[in-house]
Design an enzyme around this catalytic site. Structure first.
Site, PDB file in Angstrom:
ATOM      1  N   LYS A  35      26.435 -14.335 -17.118  1.00 53.68           N
ATOM      2  CA  LYS A  35      26.084 -14.544 -18.620  1.00 53.68           C
ATOM      3  C   LYS A  35      24.616 -14.560 -18.856  1.00 53.68           C
ATOM      4  O   LYS A  35      23.951 -14.753 -18.020  1.00 53.68           O
ATOM      5  CB  LYS A  35      26.686 -15.946 -19.114  1.00 53.68           C
ATOM      6  CG  LYS A  35      28.134 -15.886 -19.391  1.00 53.68           C
ATOM      7  CD  LYS A  35      28.315 -15.289 -20.693  1.00 53.68           C
ATOM      8  CE  LYS A  35      30.064 -15.296 -20.955  1.00 53.68           C
ATOM      9  NZ  LYS A  35      30.646 -16.186 -21.175  1.00 53.68           N
ATOM     10  N   ASN A  59      25.729  -8.077 -22.413  1.00 51.51           N
ATOM     11  CA  ASN A  59      25.404  -8.163 -23.832  1.00 51.51           C
ATOM     12  C   ASN A  59      24.087  -8.550 -23.987  1.00 51.51           C
ATOM     13  O   ASN A  59      23.402  -9.361 -22.933  1.00 51.51           O
ATOM     14  CB  ASN A  59      26.380  -8.872 -24.553  1.00 51.51           C
ATOM     15  CG  ASN A  59      27.782  -8.058 -24.951  1.00 51.51           C
ATOM     16  OD1 ASN A  59      27.514  -7.058 -24.913  1.00 51.51           O
ATOM     17  ND2 ASN A  59      28.861  -8.700 -24.770  1.00 51.51           N
ATOM     18  N   ALA A 106      37.499  -7.991 -20.426  1.00 51.47           N
ATOM     19  CA  ALA A 106      38.337  -8.575 -19.370  1.00 51.47           C
ATOM     20  C   ALA A 106      37.876 -10.066 -19.862  1.00 51.47           C
ATOM     21  O   ALA A 106      36.779 -10.483 -20.547  1.00 51.47           O
ATOM     22  CB  ALA A 106      37.850  -8.449 -18.065  1.00 51.47           C
ATOM     23  N   LYS A 123      24.902  -1.454 -29.948  1.00 57.18           N
ATOM     24  CA  LYS A 123      25.694  -2.642 -29.363  1.00 57.18           C
ATOM     25  C   LYS A 123      25.410  -3.875 -30.119  1.00 57.18           C
ATOM     26  O   LYS A 123      26.077  -4.603 -30.417  1.00 57.18           O
ATOM     27  CB  LYS A 123      25.974  -2.703 -28.082  1.00 57.18           C
ATOM     28  CG  LYS A 123      26.551  -3.507 -27.451  1.00 57.18           C
ATOM     29  CD  LYS A 123      27.983  -3.216 -26.747  1.00 57.18           C
ATOM     30  CE  LYS A 123      28.991  -4.248 -26.633  1.00 57.18           C
ATOM     31  NZ  LYS A 123      28.893  -4.565 -25.049  1.00 57.18           N
ATOM     32  N   ASN A 171      41.142  -9.456 -31.868  1.00 60.10           N
ATOM     33  CA  ASN A 171      40.358  -9.921 -30.823  1.00 60.10           C
ATOM     34  C   ASN A 171      39.665 -11.091 -30.741  1.00 60.10           C
ATOM     35  O   ASN A 171      39.186 -11.214 -32.066  1.00 60.10           O
ATOM     36  CB  ASN A 171      39.613  -8.940 -29.890  1.00 60.10           C
ATOM     37  CG  ASN A 171      40.477  -7.737 -29.363  1.00 60.10           C
ATOM     38  OD1 ASN A 171      41.410  -7.603 -29.360  1.00 60.10           O
ATOM     39  ND2 ASN A 171      39.737  -7.044 -28.585  1.00 60.10           N
ATOM     40  N   GLU A 180      26.014 -16.778 -25.788  1.00 62.79           N
ATOM     41  CA  GLU A 180      24.840 -15.986 -25.503  1.00 62.79           C
ATOM     42  C   GLU A 180      23.985 -15.806 -26.797  1.00 62.79           C
ATOM     43  O   GLU A 180      23.405 -14.684 -26.626  1.00 62.79           O
ATOM     44  CB  GLU A 180      25.343 -14.630 -24.824  1.00 62.79           C
ATOM     45  CG  GLU A 180      26.150 -14.870 -23.373  1.00 62.79           C
ATOM     46  CD  GLU A 180      26.508 -13.573 -23.088  1.00 62.79           C
ATOM     47  OE1 GLU A 180      26.020 -13.290 -21.774  1.00 62.79           O
ATOM     48  OE2 GLU A 180      27.486 -12.898 -23.655  1.00 62.79           O
TER      49      GLU A 180
HETATM   50  N1  LIG Z   1      33.916 -10.081 -20.665  1.00 68.34           N
HETATM   51  C1  LIG Z   1      34.177  -9.045 -21.293  1.00 68.34           C
HETATM   52  O1  LIG Z   1      34.830  -8.518 -21.755  1.00 68.34           O
HETATM   53  C2  LIG Z   1      32.673  -8.280 -21.776  1.00 68.34           C
HETATM   54  C3  LIG Z   1      32.566  -7.092 -22.170  1.00 68.34           C
HETATM   55  C4  LIG Z   1      31.075  -6.609 -22.299  1.00 68.34           C
HETATM   56  C5  LIG Z   1      30.172  -7.099 -21.949  1.00 68.34           C
HETATM   57  N2  LIG Z   1      29.959  -8.669 -21.312  1.00 68.34           N
HETATM   58  C6  LIG Z   1      28.868  -9.026 -20.956  1.00 68.34           C
HETATM   59  O2  LIG Z   1      28.972  -9.239 -19.431  1.00 68.34           O
HETATM   60  C7  LIG Z   1      28.237 -10.546 -19.217  1.00 68.34           C
HETATM   61  C8  LIG Z   1      29.327 -11.197 -18.259  1.00 68.34           C
HETATM   62  O3  LIG Z   1      30.373 -11.681 -19.075  1.00 68.34           O
HETATM   63  P1  LIG Z   1      31.679 -12.227 -18.481  1.00 68.34           P
HETATM   64  O4  LIG Z   1      32.712 -12.338 -19.592  1.00 68.34           O
HETATM   65  O5  LIG Z   1      32.122 -11.465 -17.174  1.00 68.34           O
HETATM   66  O6  LIG Z   1      31.178 -13.683 -18.041  1.00 68.34           O
HETATM   67  P2  LIG Z   1      31.790 -14.629 -17.086  1.00 68.34           P
HETATM   68  O7  LIG Z   1      33.392 -14.911 -17.149  1.00 68.34           O
HETATM   69  O8  LIG Z   1      31.115 -16.260 -17.574  1.00 68.34           O
HETATM   70  O9  LIG Z   1      31.265 -14.485 -15.760  1.00 68.34           O
HETATM   71  C9  LIG Z   1      29.824 -14.593 -15.262  1.00 68.34           C
HETATM   72  C10 LIG Z   1      29.981 -14.943 -13.711  1.00 68.34           C
HETATM   73  O10 LIG Z   1      28.613 -15.072 -13.326  1.00 68.34           O
HETATM   74  C11 LIG Z   1      28.413 -16.059 -12.467  1.00 68.34           C
HETATM   75  N3  LIG Z   1      27.293 -16.666 -12.143  1.00 68.34           N
HETATM   76  C12 LIG Z   1      26.472 -17.222 -12.933  1.00 68.34           C
HETATM   77  N4  LIG Z   1      25.147 -17.245 -12.321  1.00 68.34           N
HETATM   78  C13 LIG Z   1      25.332 -16.621 -11.115  1.00 68.34           C
HETATM   79  C14 LIG Z   1      24.380 -16.346  -9.919  1.00 68.34           C
HETATM   80  N5  LIG Z   1      22.973 -16.619 -10.304  1.00 68.34           N
HETATM   81  N6  LIG Z   1      24.744 -15.601  -9.107  1.00 68.34           N
HETATM   82  C15 LIG Z   1      26.004 -15.167  -9.026  1.00 68.34           C
HETATM   83  N7  LIG Z   1      27.331 -15.496  -9.919  1.00 68.34           N
HETATM   84  C16 LIG Z   1      26.585 -16.062 -11.109  1.00 68.34           C
HETATM   85  C17 LIG Z   1      29.265 -17.170 -13.071  1.00 68.34           C
HETATM   86  O11 LIG Z   1      29.703 -18.273 -12.145  1.00 68.34           O
HETATM   87  P3  LIG Z   1      30.161 -19.684 -12.753  1.00 68.34           P
HETATM   88  O12 LIG Z   1      31.656 -19.403 -13.194  1.00 68.34           O
HETATM   89  O13 LIG Z   1      29.959 -20.650 -11.568  1.00 68.34           O
HETATM   90  O14 LIG Z   1      29.352 -20.027 -13.974  1.00 68.34           O
HETATM   91  C18 LIG Z   1      30.549 -16.520 -13.726  1.00 68.34           C
HETATM   92  O15 LIG Z   1      31.558 -16.546 -12.563  1.00 68.34           O
HETATM   93  C19 LIG Z   1      27.896 -11.190 -20.358  1.00 68.34           C
HETATM   94  O16 LIG Z   1      26.593 -10.801 -20.804  1.00 68.34           O
HETATM   95  C20 LIG Z   1      28.844 -10.516 -21.413  1.00 68.34           C
HETATM   96  O17 LIG Z   1      28.461 -10.648 -22.840  1.00 68.34           O
HETATM   97  C21 LIG Z   1      31.391  -9.070 -21.009  1.00 68.34           C
END
Ligand SMILES: NC(=O)c1ccc[n+]([C@@H]2O[C@H](COP(=O)([O-])OP(=O)(O)OC[C@H]3O[C@@H](n4cnc5c(N)ncnc54)[C@H](OP(=O)(O)O)[C@@H]3O)[C@@H](O)[C@H]2O)c1
Length: 300
Positions: free
Chosen positions: A81, A105, A130, A178, A245, A260
């Site tokens: 994040k 994002n 996801a 975006k 969604n 975010e």
């Molecule tokens: N999910 C989607 O569909 C999607 C689509 C497009 C863009 N994005 C973007 O992609 C990014 C990630 O989204 P997400 O949905 O995957 O978020 P998420 O499910 O919250 O995953 C983020 C992961 O990063 C881990 N983390 C945090 N700090 C860390 C560090 N210093 N070292 C290693 N791991 C660390 C977190 O661990 P903890 O669980 O311990 O906090 C969590 O497991 C965001 O910016 C989001 O806006 C997501």
């Protein structure tokens, strides 16, 4: 190779920092065709990931590492994040890569650049989706991943895994397109607790129109390539196409997690500030999301 035998750990072609929804989704796809290192926030989480977690309908046993036993890797994708970007960038640097690219994002490139000075860094975009489901992850639809020039090798690795990816020469314009979607749809979905399609309906619609009208000139001045009418059509089309969604900001609010908003609306407000422009509707929605977020946190 798990970090039980760190001296035997090979150099990975690719590592992902952030084993959340998107990081696990990408890692599972990549691991099916070649080695990929997945870096979790803690050693305990890395051990869970090595033991196996559900990704879609299968159990995925990742080559997972915690911050204390890192491998090395040629390329790193950051998928934490936005508020965790600086810490993730420090981890990325410790992997001794050739380059670091974010697919987060919001706008985080300056944060990456600040930490990874001297390395090629960049921020792409992805419409892959996801979401977290218990200890695992469920894919929420295939999309397209655009990378900045210089990250051709990353595009090739993603492509080998069947993820639609390419280098986009106009990556700045693509990122602003975006961001426009995100600053208009995400806060409204989170404040009104509605799915994406409902931001086009009353009572959300006047705010939707105001957010779009305020954001477009600011982003256009920074490099958005879309004219006003085209930008409007694109945002409406995305809201319709993803109508059922729940936006990530809504999911965060409902789960009592931090949003975010700072990297999304906050980035827009920072640009507007530099341009000497006031964006009252964006300022108002940012404040509202902040209040909702604080109220939803444990102990509030
Ligand atoms: N999910 C989607 O569909 C999607 C689509 C497009 C863009 N994005 C973007 O992609 C990014 C990630 O989204 P997400 O949905 O995957 O978020 P998420 O499910 O919250 O995953 C983020 C992961 O990063 C881990 N983390 C945090 N700090 C860390 C560090 N210093 N070292 C290693 N791991 C660390 C977190 O661990 P903890 O669980 O311990 O906090 C969590 O497991 C965001 O910016 C989001 O806006 C997501």
């Amino acid at each position: 190779m798990p970090p039980d035998t760190p001296h035997a750990t090979p150099r990975y072609p690719l590592a992902i920092v952030g084993a959340g929804a998107l990081g696990l989704h990408f890692a599972a796809r990549l691991a099916a065709v070649g080695p990929v290192a997945l870096v979790a926030r803690s050693e305990a989480r890395a051990a869970e990931l090595r033991a196996g977690v559900p990704v879609g309908d299968a159990i995925f046993r990742a080559d997972a590492f915690g911050p204390d036993h890192l491998p090395t890797a040629d390329w790193v994708i950051v998928l934490v994040k936005t508020y965790d970007t600086a810490a993730a960038a420090r981890t990325a640097l410790a992997l001794r890569p050739r380059g670091v690219v974010s697919l987060q994002n919001g706008l985080v490139e300056d944060v990456l650049r600040g930490v990874c000075a001297g390395l090629p860094v960049g921020q792409g975009i992805t419409t892959e989706g996801a979401f977290r489901d218990g200890a695992g992850v469920k894919p929420a639809g295939a999309g397209e991943t655009l990378l900045p020039p210089g990250f051709e090798a990353v595009a090739a690795l993603l492509g080998q895994a069947g993820i639609v990816a390419r280098v986009e020469p106009q990556i700045v314009a693509a990122r602003f397109a975006k961001l426009l979607m995100n600053v208009v749809i995400n806060p409204l979905a989170a404040i009104f607790r509605v799915p994406n399609g409902a931001v086009l309906e009353p009572p959300q619609r006047p705010l939707f129109d105001a957010l779009l009208a305020e954001a477009w000139p600011v982003l256009r001045a920074e490099g958005l390539a879309l004219g006003e009418a085209e930008a409007r059509e694109r945002v409406i089309a995305v809201a319709r196409a993803t109508g059922a969604n729940r936006a990530s900001m809504l999911q965060d609010v409902l789960a009592g997690r931090r949003t975010e908003i700072e990297a999304i609306t906050g980035s827009l407000l920072a640009m507007a500030g530099r341009q000497g422009v006031e964006l009252p509707t964006h300022r108002a929605v940012a404040a509202l999301v902040g209040v909702i977020e604080a109220a939803g946190r444990p102990g509030a």
